[in-house]
Design an enzyme around this catalytic site. Structure first.
Site, PDB file in Angstrom:
ATOM      1  N   TYR A   1     -34.109  52.555  40.655  1.00  0.00           N
ATOM      2  CA  TYR A   1     -33.485  53.878  40.752  1.00  0.00           C
ATOM      3  C   TYR A   1     -34.437  54.775  41.822  1.00  0.00           C
ATOM      4  O   TYR A   1     -33.848  55.686  42.255  1.00  0.00           O
ATOM      5  CB  TYR A   1     -33.782  54.346  39.248  1.00  0.00           C
ATOM      6  CG  TYR A   1     -33.069  55.687  39.033  1.00  0.00           C
ATOM      7  CD1 TYR A   1     -31.691  55.608  39.118  1.00  0.00           C
ATOM      8  CD2 TYR A   1     -33.427  57.091  38.918  1.00  0.00           C
ATOM      9  CE1 TYR A   1     -30.688  56.912  38.949  1.00  0.00           C
ATOM     10  CE2 TYR A   1     -32.680  58.023  38.603  1.00  0.00           C
ATOM     11  CZ  TYR A   1     -31.335  58.109  38.434  1.00  0.00           C
ATOM     12  OH  TYR A   1     -30.875  59.209  38.605  1.00  0.00           O
TER      13      TYR A   1
ATOM     14  N   LYS B   1     -34.944  63.218  40.058  1.00  0.00           N
ATOM     15  CA  LYS B   1     -34.899  63.661  38.762  1.00  0.00           C
ATOM     16  C   LYS B   1     -36.000  64.507  38.252  1.00  0.00           C
ATOM     17  O   LYS B   1     -35.740  65.292  37.314  1.00  0.00           O
ATOM     18  CB  LYS B   1     -34.391  62.495  37.971  1.00  0.00           C
ATOM     19  CG  LYS B   1     -32.978  61.988  38.264  1.00  0.00           C
ATOM     20  CD  LYS B   1     -31.779  63.070  38.192  1.00  0.00           C
ATOM     21  CE  LYS B   1     -30.404  62.461  38.022  1.00  0.00           C
ATOM     22  NZ  LYS B   1     -29.320  63.464  38.268  1.00  0.00           N
TER      23      LYS B   1
HETATM   24  O1  0WE Z   1     -28.101  59.097  38.641  1.00  0.00           O
HETATM   25  C1  0WE Z   1     -27.582  58.027  38.601  1.00  0.00           C
HETATM   26  C2  0WE Z   1     -26.835  57.190  39.710  1.00  0.00           C
HETATM   27  C3  0WE Z   1     -26.951  58.268  40.939  1.00  0.00           C
HETATM   28  C4  0WE Z   1     -26.474  57.818  42.343  1.00  0.00           C
HETATM   29  C5  0WE Z   1     -25.514  56.564  42.366  1.00  0.00           C
HETATM   30  C6  0WE Z   1     -25.244  56.119  43.789  1.00  0.00           C
HETATM   31  C7  0WE Z   1     -24.517  55.178  43.982  1.00  0.00           C
HETATM   32  C8  0WE Z   1     -23.841  55.004  45.573  1.00  0.00           C
HETATM   33  C9  0WE Z   1     -27.054  58.465  43.497  1.00  0.00           C
HETATM   34  N1  0WE Z   1     -26.933  58.003  44.521  1.00  0.00           N
HETATM   35  C10 0WE Z   1     -25.920  56.830  44.791  1.00  0.00           C
HETATM   36  N2  0WE Z   1     -25.646  56.612  46.135  1.00  0.00           N
HETATM   37  C11 0WE Z   1     -24.705  55.630  46.436  1.00  0.00           C
HETATM   38  O2  0WE Z   1     -24.487  55.291  47.671  1.00  0.00           O
HETATM   39  N3  0WE Z   1     -27.477  57.047  37.344  1.00  0.00           N
HETATM   40  C12 0WE Z   1     -28.310  57.701  36.139  1.00  0.00           C
HETATM   41  C13 0WE Z   1     -26.883  55.745  37.339  1.00  0.00           C
HETATM   42  C14 0WE Z   1     -27.684  54.649  37.620  1.00  0.00           C
HETATM   43  O3  0WE Z   1     -28.077  54.330  38.905  1.00  0.00           O
HETATM   44  C15 0WE Z   1     -29.061  53.555  38.995  1.00  0.00           C
HETATM   45  C16 0WE Z   1     -29.401  53.131  37.572  1.00  0.00           C
HETATM   46  C17 0WE Z   1     -28.600  53.938  36.706  1.00  0.00           C
HETATM   47  C18 0WE Z   1     -28.812  53.912  35.274  1.00  0.00           C
HETATM   48  C19 0WE Z   1     -29.654  52.678  40.078  1.00  0.00           C
HETATM   49  C20 0WE Z   1     -30.820  51.633  39.879  1.00  0.00           C
HETATM   50  C21 0WE Z   1     -31.032  51.490  38.709  1.00  0.00           C
HETATM   51  C22 0WE Z   1     -30.488  52.051  37.517  1.00  0.00           C
END
Ligand code: 0WE
Length: 262
Positions: A157, A164
């Protein structure tokens, strides 16, 4: 079941990309409660999706808004100020980190990727709260979306976790300052959800399954769970709750050890 009634209340939702977006989960509940909605989307490519989702809504307003541009943020609130009698609810459902920053090691995050993630995912709440401040009605609510990795390490993450953390700190400071005007600011911390933002993450399906096995409620979180919590936090039922991070995660965050059950 008796529904919460927000008839005549005005709500702006920022960051809906499609029907699985958590912003849309909250918007759907606000719509069911009778609120009048407006949305911002990022770039023309998302306009069509939002037009389809909102086709049946009376008086729904749509704005293109890139939150890295103060002029675009100002334009949204100028226009809302001319058409609405103030704002009662603001939903911030915006986050982004460059793909490569979520793949390798946090220690390798570039200066530019770090700043991009923090700007779009955390600073944008401050920018939007400032622009909305003159329009907030007494008792208005702001809700943003966070994730448990702000406090405890979730591998990969990476910079999003630090964004966050900054977002949650901003929720507390904004709650303090806007509280003087009767405005509440809270964050929802949801368990892993199948959204487009998450599905592109390698290993997401494994995380989703492991979560379901070890959370106290032994189930994943639904869009309805997030939507209903959002509605609650934007309603008078949560009148003295502000500056909080409220979890909707089947109890996952209270565990100190995750045992694999038979
Ligand atoms: O906040 C999120 C995801 C936010 C996010 C996702 C992406 C994917 C594509 C922000 N930026 C990007 N940029 C991109 O190019 N989550 C809480 C979901 C999430 O994302 C993870 C998680 C979880 C859960 C990434 C790694 C590990 C766990």
């Amino acid at each position: 079941m008796v529904n919460l009634d927000l008839t005549g209340k005005k709500a702006l939702v920022m960051g809906v990309a499609n029907k699985r977006s958590l912003g849309w989960a909250i918007a759907s509940e606000l719509i069911d409660a009778g609120a009048e909605l407006a949305f911002t989307y990022q770039g023309e490519r998302l306009k069509g999706t939002l037009e389809k989702l909102t086709a049946d809504l009376p008086n729904c307003r749509l704005y293109d808004c890139d939150v890295t541009d103060d002029a675009q943020i100002a334009a949204v609130f100028d226009d809302l100020g001319q058409h609405w009698d103030g704002i009662d609810a603001l939903v911030h459902a915006i986050a982004f980190a460059p793909r490569e920053a979520l793949d390798g090691r946090y220690v390798d995050t570039t200066r530019s990727d770090w700043l991009t993630a923090l700007e779009i995912s955390a600073f944008s709440l401050v920018a939007v709260a400032r622009a909305a401040e003159p329009l907030f009605n007494e008792g208005a609510g702001v809700v943003t979306l966070t994730y448990h990795a702000s406090e405890k390490v979730v591998p990969k993450y990476n910079v999003m976790a630090i964004a966050k953390s900054a977002l949650e700190g901003s929720v507390r400071y904004l709650a303090y300052e806007l509280g003087a005007k009767g405005v509440r600011v809270n964050a929802i911390s949801a368990g892993p959800m199948r959204t487009i933002a998450a599905r592109s993450i390698p290993g997401f399906t494994e995380m989703y399954k492991a979560f379901e096995r070890s959370a106290p409620l032994r189930r994943n979180v639904t869009h309805e769970d997030v939507g209903k919590l959002g509605l609650f936090l934007l309603s008078p039922w949560s009148a003295s709750t502000t500056g909080e991070v409220v979890y909707t995660d089947s109890g996952y965050n209270v565990m100190g050890m995750h045992l694999v059950e038979e």
